[in-house]
Write an enzyme that holds these catalytic residues in place. Structure first.
Site, PDB file in Angstrom:
ATOM      1  N   TYR A 156      41.175  48.307  90.111  1.00 54.81           N
ATOM      2  CA  TYR A 156      41.150  48.044  88.663  1.00 54.81           C
ATOM      3  C   TYR A 156      39.706  48.059  88.148  1.00 54.81           C
ATOM      4  O   TYR A 156      39.374  48.769  87.192  1.00 54.81           O
ATOM      5  CB  TYR A 156      41.801  46.689  88.380  1.00 54.81           C
ATOM      6  N   SER A 189      36.843  45.887  80.325  1.00 54.57           N
ATOM      7  CA  SER A 189      37.205  44.556  80.802  1.00 54.57           C
ATOM      8  C   SER A 189      35.932  43.877  81.271  1.00 54.57           C
ATOM      9  O   SER A 189      34.936  44.552  81.569  1.00 54.57           O
ATOM     10  CB  SER A 189      38.174  44.688  81.979  1.00 54.57           C
TER      11      SER A 189
HETATM   12  N1  LIG Z   1      44.957  40.907  78.971  1.00 57.43           N
HETATM   13  C1  LIG Z   1      43.798  40.743  79.563  1.00 57.43           C
HETATM   14  O1  LIG Z   1      43.481  39.638  80.043  1.00 57.43           O
HETATM   15  C2  LIG Z   1      42.832  41.887  79.658  1.00 57.43           C
HETATM   16  C3  LIG Z   1      41.543  41.616  80.121  1.00 57.43           C
HETATM   17  C4  LIG Z   1      40.624  42.649  80.230  1.00 57.43           C
HETATM   18  C5  LIG Z   1      40.993  43.927  79.861  1.00 57.43           C
HETATM   19  N2  LIG Z   1      42.241  44.187  79.419  1.00 57.43           N
HETATM   20  C6  LIG Z   1      42.573  45.574  79.067  1.00 57.43           C
HETATM   21  O2  LIG Z   1      43.227  45.584  77.817  1.00 57.43           O
HETATM   22  C7  LIG Z   1      44.052  46.747  77.743  1.00 57.43           C
HETATM   23  C8  LIG Z   1      45.421  46.339  77.200  1.00 57.43           C
HETATM   24  O3  LIG Z   1      46.055  45.509  78.146  1.00 57.43           O
HETATM   25  P1  LIG Z   1      47.007  44.291  77.746  1.00 57.43           P
HETATM   26  O4  LIG Z   1      46.386  43.083  78.273  1.00 57.43           O
HETATM   27  O5  LIG Z   1      47.386  44.349  76.328  1.00 57.43           O
HETATM   28  O6  LIG Z   1      48.244  44.616  78.713  1.00 57.43           O
HETATM   29  P2  LIG Z   1      49.765  44.999  78.469  1.00 57.43           P
HETATM   30  O7  LIG Z   1      50.407  44.044  77.534  1.00 57.43           O
HETATM   31  O8  LIG Z   1      50.341  45.154  79.828  1.00 57.43           O
HETATM   32  O9  LIG Z   1      49.661  46.414  77.736  1.00 57.43           O
HETATM   33  C9  LIG Z   1      49.322  47.570  78.412  1.00 57.43           C
HETATM   34  C10 LIG Z   1      49.770  48.764  77.587  1.00 57.43           C
HETATM   35  O10 LIG Z   1      49.382  49.967  78.269  1.00 57.43           O
HETATM   36  C11 LIG Z   1      50.522  50.824  78.286  1.00 57.43           C
HETATM   37  N3  LIG Z   1      50.500  51.799  79.356  1.00 57.43           N
HETATM   38  C12 LIG Z   1      50.560  51.618  80.690  1.00 57.43           C
HETATM   39  N4  LIG Z   1      50.546  52.797  81.325  1.00 57.43           N
HETATM   40  C13 LIG Z   1      50.446  53.754  80.363  1.00 57.43           C
HETATM   41  C14 LIG Z   1      50.384  55.159  80.373  1.00 57.43           C
HETATM   42  N5  LIG Z   1      50.436  55.863  81.510  1.00 57.43           N
HETATM   43  N6  LIG Z   1      50.281  55.811  79.197  1.00 57.43           N
HETATM   44  C15 LIG Z   1      50.255  55.140  78.031  1.00 57.43           C
HETATM   45  N7  LIG Z   1      50.341  53.794  77.947  1.00 57.43           N
HETATM   46  C16 LIG Z   1      50.417  53.119  79.109  1.00 57.43           C
HETATM   47  C17 LIG Z   1      51.700  49.878  78.390  1.00 57.43           C
HETATM   48  O11 LIG Z   1      52.871  50.574  78.022  1.00 57.43           O
HETATM   49  P3  LIG Z   1      54.313  50.273  78.720  1.00 57.43           P
HETATM   50  O12 LIG Z   1      54.860  49.042  78.051  1.00 57.43           O
HETATM   51  O13 LIG Z   1      55.078  51.503  78.425  1.00 57.43           O
HETATM   52  O14 LIG Z   1      54.073  50.064  80.186  1.00 57.43           O
HETATM   53  C18 LIG Z   1      51.282  48.823  77.385  1.00 57.43           C
HETATM   54  O15 LIG Z   1      51.545  49.251  76.082  1.00 57.43           O
HETATM   55  C19 LIG Z   1      44.079  47.353  79.144  1.00 57.43           C
HETATM   56  O16 LIG Z   1      43.212  48.464  79.205  1.00 57.43           O
HETATM   57  C20 LIG Z   1      43.546  46.229  80.020  1.00 57.43           C
HETATM   58  O17 LIG Z   1      42.919  46.693  81.188  1.00 57.43           O
HETATM   59  C21 LIG Z   1      43.175  43.191  79.306  1.00 57.43           C
END
Ligand SMILES: NC(=O)c1ccc[n+]([C@@H]2O[C@H](COP(=O)([O-])OP(=O)(O)OC[C@H]3O[C@@H](n4cnc5c(N)ncnc54)[C@H](OP(=O)(O)O)[C@@H]3O)[C@@H](O)[C@H]2O)c1
Length: 297
Positions: A150, A137
């Site tokens: 985080y 991130s």
């Molecule tokens: N969106 C942003 O603005 C942003 C910015 C910087 C970094 N990121 C990073 O991008 C990555 C993806 O996030 P996203 O934005 O796509 O968020 P998201 O839509 O909330 O997706 C997160 C995913 O992680 C899964 N997850 C959570 N706990 C888990 C576990 N214990 N084991 C396996 N899977 C698990 C969730 O599954 P469930 O549905 O089962 O909970 C979901 O599939 C993350 O690492 C996040 O930190 C996102």
């Protein structure tokens, strides 16, 4: 769909957001994607050509063993082209207030889970000279108030990625860090709900100290769902990292991440405090509150 490539890719956290979009993009490019989800209902929604959902909670040892076995015992003996460590959660609260169990949960998912699955799949990746993409991130480089847990987990993921790259690079395995800024996914609303629950449990003195900054951070997080790039755009960057024969060590996603990371390299800590504080001020009630964070403006 393009021609089948006869290669496997594991994507963690593929139920929603960046993970779901990445699984679909890589399947579209002809890979066979083992898409990690935690619920059967998500598996059913995702299943399709080139996408084989696998129950995978990265904090559950039995699930890690099962995915490693699935890769090793592939009936068509396809090599593992890549592991995309995407799963993540956001638990935002001030350092003083966040219960230790929540600190541990944040690190269990965002760091130890990624390490566990990396260890389990490294033998296959060494065999295939594959690629590991760790989704960090902008918070892996620059920390907002309330993001201690985080960002701490993401800073650590960045460090572990650097160590790993220097350990396995000479053995043919590529290690790439992806640093998104705001991406429109579920994570913002999920994080806000968690922050709200944590606020509900805070004693009055802590609320008096931190409610203003928490409200501003939550308002800012809400804005990410308007200003952020799409999950599909993020998936294109990850797919590029996966398929490049000589990928960069780091890719940013979104202009906000690119600008902030570039600017942060030239600023002193105090200078960055001021940038962070002024930025958050825009989201404080009234838009011009003093916000008791980050030192003097
Ligand atoms: N969106 C942003 O603005 C942003 C910015 C910087 C970094 N990121 C990073 O991008 C990555 C993806 O996030 P996203 O934005 O796509 O968020 P998201 O839509 O909330 O997706 C997160 C995913 O992680 C899964 N997850 C959570 N706990 C888990 C576990 N214990 N084991 C396996 N899977 C698990 C969730 O599954 P469930 O549905 O089962 O909970 C979901 O599939 C993350 O690492 C996040 O930190 C996102």
């Amino acid at each position: 769909m393009s021609t089948a490539r006869n290669e496997l890719i594991v994507v963690t956290g593929a139920s929603t957001g960046i993970g779901a979009a990445t699984a679909k993009e890589l399947a579209h490019r002809g890979f066979h994607v083992l898409a990690g989800v935690r619920r059967e209902v998500d598996a059913d929604a995702l299943r399709g050509p080139g996408i084989e959902p696998c129950i995978l909670d990265i904090t559950a040892e039995s699930d890690i063993v099962a995915i490693a076995d699935r890769v090793a015992d592939d009936p068509r003996h396809r090599p593992l082209r890549a592991l995309v460590n995407n799963a993540g959660i956001a638990i935002n609260a001030p350092v003083e207030t966040l219960p230790m169990a929540q600190w541990r949960r944040q690190f269990d998912v965002n760091l130890f889970g990624q390490i566990a699955i990396t260890q389990a799949l490294l033998p296959a990746l060494l065999n295939s000279a594959g690629t590991i993409v760790n989704v960090s991130s902008v918070g892996g480089k620059v920390v907002m108030p309330t993001y201690g847990a985080y960002a701490g987990s993401k800073f650590a993921l960045e460090a572990v990625s650097d160590a790993l790259r220097r350990e396995v690079g000479a053995l043919g395995v590529k290690v790439v860090v992806v640093e998104p800024g705001a991406v429109k996914t579920e994570i913002a609303e999920r994080g806000i709900a968690t922050s709200q629950e944590l606020m509900n449990d805070m004693p009055a003195d802590q609320l008096a100290r931190y409610s203003e900054v928490l409200d501003a951070v939550m308002a800012q997080a809400r804005s990410f769902n308007e200003t952020g790039v799409s999950a599909e755009a993020a998936a294109m960057v990850i797919a590029r990292a996966v398929t490049a024969s000589r990928p960069r060590t780091r890719y940013t996603i979104g202009r906000d991440a690119a600008i902030l990371l570039r600017v942060s390299r030239f600023l002193t800590d105090r200078g960055l405090d001021r940038v962070v504080r002024l930025n958050l001020k825009r989201f404080a009630a009234g838009g011009n509150q003093p916000l008791g964070v980050g030192g003097r403006a």
